[in-house]
Design a protein around this motif. Structure first.
Motif, PDB file in Angstrom:
ATOM      1  N   ASN A 136     -22.842   2.026 -13.240  1.00  0.00           N
ATOM      2  CA  ASN A 136     -24.000   2.173 -12.363  1.00  0.00           C
ATOM      3  C   ASN A 136     -24.200   1.018 -11.393  1.00  0.00           C
ATOM      4  O   ASN A 136     -24.744   1.210 -10.300  1.00  0.00           O
ATOM      5  N   VAL A 137     -23.774  -0.181 -11.780  1.00  0.00           N
ATOM      6  CA  VAL A 137     -24.034  -1.362 -10.956  1.00  0.00           C
ATOM      7  C   VAL A 137     -22.770  -1.848 -10.247  1.00  0.00           C
ATOM      8  O   VAL A 137     -22.769  -2.057  -9.034  1.00  0.00           O
ATOM      9  N   ILE A 138     -21.698  -2.039 -11.001  1.00  0.00           N
ATOM     10  CA  ILE A 138     -20.514  -2.689 -10.439  1.00  0.00           C
ATOM     11  C   ILE A 138     -19.647  -1.725  -9.633  1.00  0.00           C
ATOM     12  O   ILE A 138     -19.163  -2.075  -8.546  1.00  0.00           O
ATOM     13  N   LEU A 139     -19.452  -0.510 -10.120  1.00  0.00           N
ATOM     14  CA  LEU A 139     -18.558   0.420  -9.436  1.00  0.00           C
ATOM     15  C   LEU A 139     -18.969   0.688  -7.985  1.00  0.00           C
ATOM     16  O   LEU A 139     -18.099   0.676  -7.089  1.00  0.00           O
ATOM     17  N   ALA A 180     -34.147  -6.111 -10.870  1.00  0.00           N
ATOM     18  CA  ALA A 180     -35.493  -6.306 -11.409  1.00  0.00           C
ATOM     19  C   ALA A 180     -36.404  -5.126 -11.102  1.00  0.00           C
ATOM     20  O   ALA A 180     -37.386  -4.887 -11.818  1.00  0.00           O
ATOM     21  N   GLN A 181     -36.083  -4.381 -10.051  1.00  0.00           N
ATOM     22  CA  GLN A 181     -36.882  -3.199  -9.696  1.00  0.00           C
ATOM     23  C   GLN A 181     -36.381  -1.938 -10.403  1.00  0.00           C
ATOM     24  O   GLN A 181     -36.967  -0.869 -10.242  1.00  0.00           O
ATOM     25  N   HIS A 182     -35.290  -2.074 -11.159  1.00  0.00           N
ATOM     26  CA  HIS A 182     -34.723  -0.942 -11.880  1.00  0.00           C
ATOM     27  C   HIS A 182     -34.549  -1.385 -13.337  1.00  0.00           C
ATOM     28  O   HIS A 182     -33.492  -1.887 -13.725  1.00  0.00           O
ATOM     29  N   ARG A 183     -35.571  -1.210 -14.132  1.00  0.00           N
ATOM     30  CA  ARG A 183     -35.655  -1.780 -15.478  1.00  0.00           C
ATOM     31  C   ARG A 183     -34.459  -1.389 -16.361  1.00  0.00           C
ATOM     32  O   ARG A 183     -33.937  -2.219 -17.108  1.00  0.00           O
ATOM     33  N   GLU A 184     -34.001  -0.151 -16.253  1.00  0.00           N
ATOM     34  CA  GLU A 184     -32.893   0.276 -17.098  1.00  0.00           C
ATOM     35  C   GLU A 184     -31.632  -0.530 -16.802  1.00  0.00           C
ATOM     36  O   GLU A 184     -30.885  -0.906 -17.712  1.00  0.00           O
TER      37      GLU A 184
END
Length: 387
Positions: A136-139, A180-184
């Motif tokens: 979700n973050v790195i790809l 920080a705006q996306h808690r999951e």
């Protein structure tokens, strides 16, 4: 040749348990694999590599790793897994075959599978969080990286507000502000980071903390964790050296300290502090920073270092706990992390030579540098103020 194959097969059933031996064997097997693969092995390995992350995410969403791990050592059919996951049996069988072909699960018969050691690893909650963080973050950052580098004429990314992350996530926010705006996303990151250091060697295995803080009293300021997050390292210090008298202080921003794992009950003070500002606690025996400087280019890192050095006295040291990439022969874990830092934060993991250059710019010297994890390059750099 048959003897070599037999030895390798024997090792799969009884692999070495010593971490150093295991790492040496792992590196040797990777070299062997690279040496014997044909051109089509090579292109499929490179071409298909994103699929491992993507379908590990799908498998995690379907609960495949968790279910196989829970029923181990029993085996289970793909049909039953499909029923339990409420998934199409044909789709489930395709996913399971893919996972087995990469040894993420073990295939025991037609459409029948069981957990192997990798399955058990990927079933752990923190490793599932690591898969999710990667997907979700790195790809998205990595997908945006080739065009970003081309558009910037292949300059080294150094602006945390303008890098592959911003393109990949369609945002103007730096990485941590976005998370920080996306808690999951932040929860997965924190869980994953905690797990990557559990059951591993730590900085306290190579730095003689007790020797440096001897002859202290309860009022002595023995440890200041600068930007220490929720306090994992303070907790580790108290567990490792419960009988050393002195003050232990965790510093970070209030929004982080609200979630601290430690408190005065555990003998740890908390203090709101921004490391871009002057260090208010003077003369601590040990100032400590973990994985902070790799978020910033040299000019910013110098400011952070100097804010601490100015608070140090002759008995003080600054222990920097970060990765040191060898100048030659770097392990793929450290180089992969470096590429992740570049894509996600326009930041860097430094080589040994680059650390020396940074310290020279900051006007400090390293009293010692020691690596405590050879695979990742995790190390301590112990600084004293220049005379």
């Amino acid at each position: 040749m048959s003897d070599i194959v037999a030895q390798i097969e024997a090792l799969t059933k009884s692999p070495p348990q010593d971490p150093a031996e295991r790492l040496a064997l792992y590196n040797a097997m990777r070299k062997l694999s690279a040496a014997i693969e044909d051109p089509f092995d090579t292109i499929y390995r490179v071409h298909d590599s994103p699929m491992i992350l993507i379908f590990s995410q799908v498998a995690s969403d379907l609960g495949i790793f968790k279910k196989l791990s829970e029923v181990a050592p029993l085996q289970i059919t793909g049909q039953l897994l499909a029923v339990q996951a409420e998934a199409d049996p044909v789709l489930m069988s395709r996913i399971l075959r893919f996972l087995a072909s990469y040894s993420l699960i073990a295939e025991t018969d037609e459409d029948t599978y069981k957990a192997n050691n990798i399955t058990h690893t990927l079933a752990r909650p923190a490793f599932r969080a690591g898969i999710s963080h990667g997907f979700n973050v790195i790809l998205p950052c990595l997908q945006a990286t080739p065009k970003f580098l081309a558009d910037t004429k292949y300059q080294n990314p150094a602006d945390m507000n303008n890098g592959p992350f911003q393109r990949g996530h369609n945002t103007t926010l730096p990485g941590f502000a976005y998370a920080a705006q996306h808690r999951e996303l932040m929860d997965n990151f924190n869980l994953w980071m905690s797990e990557t250091h559990d059951s591993q060697s730590t900085w306290l295995d190579v730095y003689n903390f007790a020797g440096h803080v001897k002859d202290t009293t309860p009022e002595t300021l023995i440890f200041v964790d600068v930007g220490g997050g929720i306090g994992q390292q303070c907790a580790l210090l108290k567990r490792t050296h419960p009988n050393i008298p002195g003050r232990v202080v965790l510093q970070d921003q209030n929004v982080v300290l609200e979630h601290a794992l430690v408190s005065e009950k555990e003998g740890v003070e908390t203090m709101a502090h921004n490391f871009w500002e002057e260090q208010p606690l003077k003369g601590a025996r040990v100032y400590y920073m973990r994985n902070i400087l790799h978020d910033y280019p040299d000019d910013k890192a110098v400011i952070i270092i100097n804010n601490i050095v100015q608070a140090m006295n002759k008995d003080s040291v600054l222990v920097i706990d970060e990765m040191i990439i060898p100048n030659k022969g770097a392990h793929s874990r450290s180089t992969g992390t470096d590429m992740t830092m570049m894509a996600a934060l326009a930041a860097t993991e430094r080589t040994d030579r680059q650390w020396d250059a940074l310290l020279e710019k900051a006007g400090v010297r390293a009293a010692e540098k020691k690596t405590y994890n050879q695979a990742t390059g995790a190390s301590v750099v112990v600084l004293v103020a220049a005379n």
